[in-house]
Each structure stands twice: as structure tokens, then as C-alpha cells.
Design an enzyme around this catalytic site. Structure first.
Site, PDB file in Angstrom:
ATOM      1  N   SER A 212      -2.479  -3.242  -5.704  1.00 24.49           N
ATOM      2  CA  SER A 212      -2.115  -3.517  -4.314  1.00 24.49           C
ATOM      3  C   SER A 212      -0.595  -3.440  -4.121  1.00 24.49           C
ATOM      4  CB  SER A 212      -2.679  -4.882  -3.911  1.00 24.49           C
ATOM      5  OG  SER A 212      -2.540  -5.122  -2.536  1.00 24.49           O
ATOM      6  N   ASP A 390     -13.085  -1.102  -0.168  1.00 29.18           N
ATOM      7  CA  ASP A 390     -11.758  -1.712  -0.036  1.00 29.18           C
ATOM      8  C   ASP A 390     -11.333  -1.676   1.430  1.00 29.18           C
ATOM      9  OD1 ASP A 390      -9.064  -2.459  -0.162  1.00 29.18           O
ATOM     10  OD2 ASP A 390      -8.759  -1.464  -2.081  1.00 29.18           O
ATOM     11  N   HIS A 420     -11.177  -4.700  -2.622  1.00 28.74           N
ATOM     12  CA  HIS A 420      -9.758  -4.780  -2.968  1.00 28.74           C
ATOM     13  C   HIS A 420      -9.517  -5.739  -4.134  1.00 28.74           C
ATOM     14  CE1 HIS A 420      -5.651  -3.729  -2.078  1.00 28.74           C
ATOM     15  NE2 HIS A 420      -5.306  -4.996  -2.164  1.00 28.74           N
TER      16      HIS A 420
END
Length: 452
Positions: A212, A390, A420
């Protein structure tokens, strides 16, 4: 929780809107329209349940009812219980931030003078910290998989989270401390950590695995100082990389994509002197309630939704107490606002932080609008792992991001049935145990029967 009215929003945002030549906006009507939009069909039940579970967990801790859970245990304790040595280090960046980083040099049974091991740096996402890499069951937690496979594992903590709130001259209670986004992490934090690790280990290159925000910072950093990263990176593994975000469906970032909303949020933070969005103990921090009350009391819920995957069946829910005892870990307000800005555009774009003022942008960038990051300048092997479920790094946006790299540098690009947060907490971690480890071993001249 007491809610902030549209009138209060007007008081907070009015002066800033006037400073930005937006006096034509009726802020009261605007705020009411935003609140009406947020009342429509937003799935907040799961977030409320998450917060309730976190509060129940705190009660269990207070009453000594945690049993064998890893909740609230330290990184050192969990690693030691699973047979690994740990070290804690401090790194000072060239702009004065003091970062706490951790290391797993090997097993408790190993001697310190054994042969040098190839180095891996793990970098967490927004509102997380190094604990992300040991959230999952010990047998499949990425940090432990790497350590068992013979890697020297280092775990970074970005400026602003609970392990990196120090500075040589600035106080984290002052706004000046928080005037950064993930770009500064890529141009200051990561280079400082890499140089420190290489100095300690004697290697000339490092392997980097980011999740991320940990990918956004390295993409931004390597586009601005490409020669540095070309020299220092052996391999970069990007897990769920947010760059282009036009297809993103996270409500908190949709709210932040609107300039007037960003002004409301920033001015509220200025009034209450809270620039660490959702600090580690935000559920018990009274001052955070004023921030959480924004947008009909739903703003903190929307930010917490970043931690909720679209399909929770993907994730290993039996360790939710472990996750909740460590999330959120703290992050600067600009980290999220920067992502929100990227959603403002109908087409994918990856650009520098918008100071929401032509004058300020001109002073910093030499132009009225922030310039683009040039991802074609990344010149090292890149492996991309994305998730079809995600919500933050949408597969369409990830495909656009990959298209911006030099094709010859993309050594792996695959989409998995993951959300995610699944990259740390999925039930099935074979994507890491098999696919990622095969790539990592290949680029470090290591062979493993499981990954051949």
C-alpha cells in the site's frame, strides 16, 4: 458522539475558502448536501462492529481475559515466542525525523557470526506499522517466512506512526512536524533506512517489499531520485500499489478528493491541534472525537473502512484481536489527503501533493499545479502483486500503474483473489510462500525446493 453541524463546518472552512478565492460557494448548503450524500446506503455496520470489538478487546485486556491471544503483545515477544531474535534500531533522516525500525537477524539458535544473509526491507501501509508483517499466523506471517528462508529481515516504520514520532527539533504536537506525505517518506525516510541497513550489513543493494503506502512512497521517491534507487535496489516487490486512483471506491478518499472537503478537514485539525489522523489510541483519545464527528459523525468510520476488505471470507478472522490491538498505528493527515487528491481526476494520474493554492504550488513546484511523478524513471526489477477484491488499489488502477513502468523492468505482474489487507492477513498465503518467494530467491541466487 456529538456531531458538528453544517454551521460549525461553515465557521471552520469559511476563512480558508475565502483565502482560496472560493467565496462563491455557499458552504452551509454545501455541507448539508455532503451530509445527505453520506446518509445514503453506506455499509457502516461492519465498521461499527469493528470499533465495538476493539472496545471489547480493551475490556478483556483490562480484566486479564486475553488467554493465549497475541493481542497487545510486543513485536519482540511474538518473535521470541516463535524462535526468532530481534533488534531495535533508530534512524535519523536528513530532515530530522527519528524512525524506529526493527530487525529479525535470524533464529534464537543461530550465532551472530554466521554467514551474511541477503537483506529484505518490509515497509507497511498507511495507518499501519511493522506489526502488519506478523499479523497472520506465525507459520505464514511474511516476516517469519522470510526469516526461516534465510533472509536478514528489516521492518520499517514511517514518520508519524507510533514508533516514529520523534524529531531532532520539531515537536509532534506542532503542525510543522506533520507537513509531509508519502512523498517525503520516499525521498527521506526510505533512503535513510536503506543506507543505515547497508552500512550495518555490508551489502551494496537491498530487496524491498512494500504494501500500500509502502509502494506509493517508493514509486514517488524513485521517480524523484531515480539514480539513488537504481543503485540501491536489487528488487522491489509492490503489494497492492496505490498510484492512479480514478477507480477507487473508498468513501473517505472520495470525500477528500473534493477541495472544499479537504479545507474543512484541515481547518478542523488546525482548531483541535490533531494532525495525526486516527492515532494509535484514537478510541480513547477525547480530542479525536471532534475530528471523527465531521461529516455526520462518519469520517473516522470511513477511514477505518480502509482496513475492511470487500470479501472478509478471504481473511483469517481468528486473529482479529491481534489486528485490532495494533490498528490504527497513526499517520499524518497529508498521507490520506494526498490519496484523495489523486481521486479528483477522471483519468488515472500520479502526481505530487497539491497545496490547494496556485501561489503555494508555484513556490514549491514552479507551476500552478503539482507535476506528475514519472514512473518510467524507475529502473530496477519490479514485481507487482494485486488483488481483485481490493477497494483501495483497484485492479484497473493497478493496470494503469504497471503500464507506466518500463516494460522490461516488470518481472512479475499477477492479480490474486485478495483484498487490500489480505496481503497480510489472508487465510491462503501461498501467493507469498510460493510465488513471491520464488521471485525473491531467484534475484538473490537462493534455491528452495518449494519454489523451484
Amino acid at each position: 458522539m456529538k456531531r458538528i453541524s453544517a454551521f460549525a463546518l461553515a465557521l471552520l472552512a469559511g476563512p480558508a475558502l475565502a483565502d482560496n478565492n472560493q467565496t462563491d460557494i455557499d458552504i452551509s448548503n454545501f455541507a448539508n448536501s455532503v451530509l445527505e450524500d453520506l446518509n445514503a446506503d453506506e455499509p457502516f455496520d461492519a465498521i461499527r462492529d469493528y470499533v465495538q470489538e476493539a472496545q471489547d478487546l480493551e475490556e478483556r485486556r483490562t480484566e486479564g481475559r486475553l488467554g493465549s491471544s497475541d493481542a497487545f503483545k510486543s513485536f519482540e515477544d511474538i518473535a521470541n515466542e516463535n524462535g526468532f531474535r530481534t533488534e531495535k534500531h533508530q534512524v535519523v533522516t536528513d530532515d530530522g525525523y527519528i524512525l524506529g525500525i526493527y530487525r529479525i537477524p535470524g533464529a534464537l539458535s543461530e550465532q551472530n557470526d554466521e554467514e551474511p544473509k541477503p537483506v529484505v526491507l518490509l515497509q507497511h501501509g498507511v495507518e499501519c506499522d511493522m506489526m502488519f508483517w506478523i499479523f497472520n499466523r506465525p507459520e505464514v506471517a511474511p516476516a517469519f517466512i522470510l526469516a526461516r528462508a534465510g533472509y536478514d529481515v528489516w521492518l520499517g516504520n514511517n514518520r508519524g506512526n507510533r514508533w516514529s514520532e520523534g524529531h531532532t527539533s520539531l515537536s509532534s504536537k506542532k503542525k510543522e512536524f506533520w507537513e509531509f506525505s508519502w512523498e517525503e517518506m520516499g525521498t527521506h525516510d526510505t533512503p535513510a533506512v536503506i543506507d543505515y541497513i547497508l552500512d550495518k550489513t555490508g551489502f551494496s543493494k537491498i530487496n524491498y517489499i512494500g504494501h500500500s503506502e509502502g509502494t506509493s512512497q517508493i514509486m514517488a521517491g524513485a521517480s524523484l531520485i531515480p539514480d539513488y534507487y537504481k543503485e540501491k535496489l536489487n528488487l522491489a516487490v509492490l503489494l497492492a500499489p496505490p498510484a492512479g486512483m480514478s477507480n477507487n471506491s473508498v468513501m473517505a478518499l472520495r470525500i477528500m478528493s473534493i477541495k472544499a472537503n479537504r479545507i474543512i478537514i484541515e481547518n478542523t485539525l488546525n482548531v483541535i491541534h490533531l494532525w495525526d489522523i486516527l492515532p494509535y489510541n484514537f478510541l480513547t483519545t477525547g480530542v479525536a472525537s471532534a475530528f471523527c464527528a465531521l461529516f455526520n459523525g462518519k469520517l473516522c468510520n470511513m477511514i477505518m473502512a480502509i482496513f475492511m476488505d470487500e470479501d472478509p471470507d478471504i481473511d483469517y478472522t481468528e486473529r482479529y484481536d491481534m489486528y485490532m490491538s495494533n490498528l490504527p498505528a497513526g499517520a499524518g493527515y497529508r498521507d490520506l489527503l494526498h490519496y484523495g487528491q489523486l481521486m479528483h481526476h477522471k483519468e488515472d494520474t500520479f502526481r505530487r501533493y497539491d497545496l490547494d493554492s496556485k501561489k503555494k504550488n508555484k513556490e514549491k513546484y514552479g507551476q500552478d499545479t503539482p507535476p506528475e511523478y514519472d514512473l518510467s524513471l524507475l529502473d530496477f526489477p519490479i514485481a507487482v502483486f494485486s488483488g481483485s477484491k481490493d477497494l483501495l488499489a483497484d485492479p484497473k488502477d493497478v493496470a494503469w500503474t504497471v503500464s507506466q513502468f518500463q516494460p522490461d523492468n516488470v518481472v512479475f505482474n499477477h492479480e490474486y483473489y485478495l483484498g487490500h489487507m489480505s496481503f497480510g492477513i489472508a487465510k491462503d498465503m501461498s501467493w507469498f510462500e510460493v510465488d513471491l518467494m520464488a521471485i525473491l530467491n531467484h534475484y538473490n541466487d537462493k534455491c528452495d525446493a518449494k519454489t523451484q
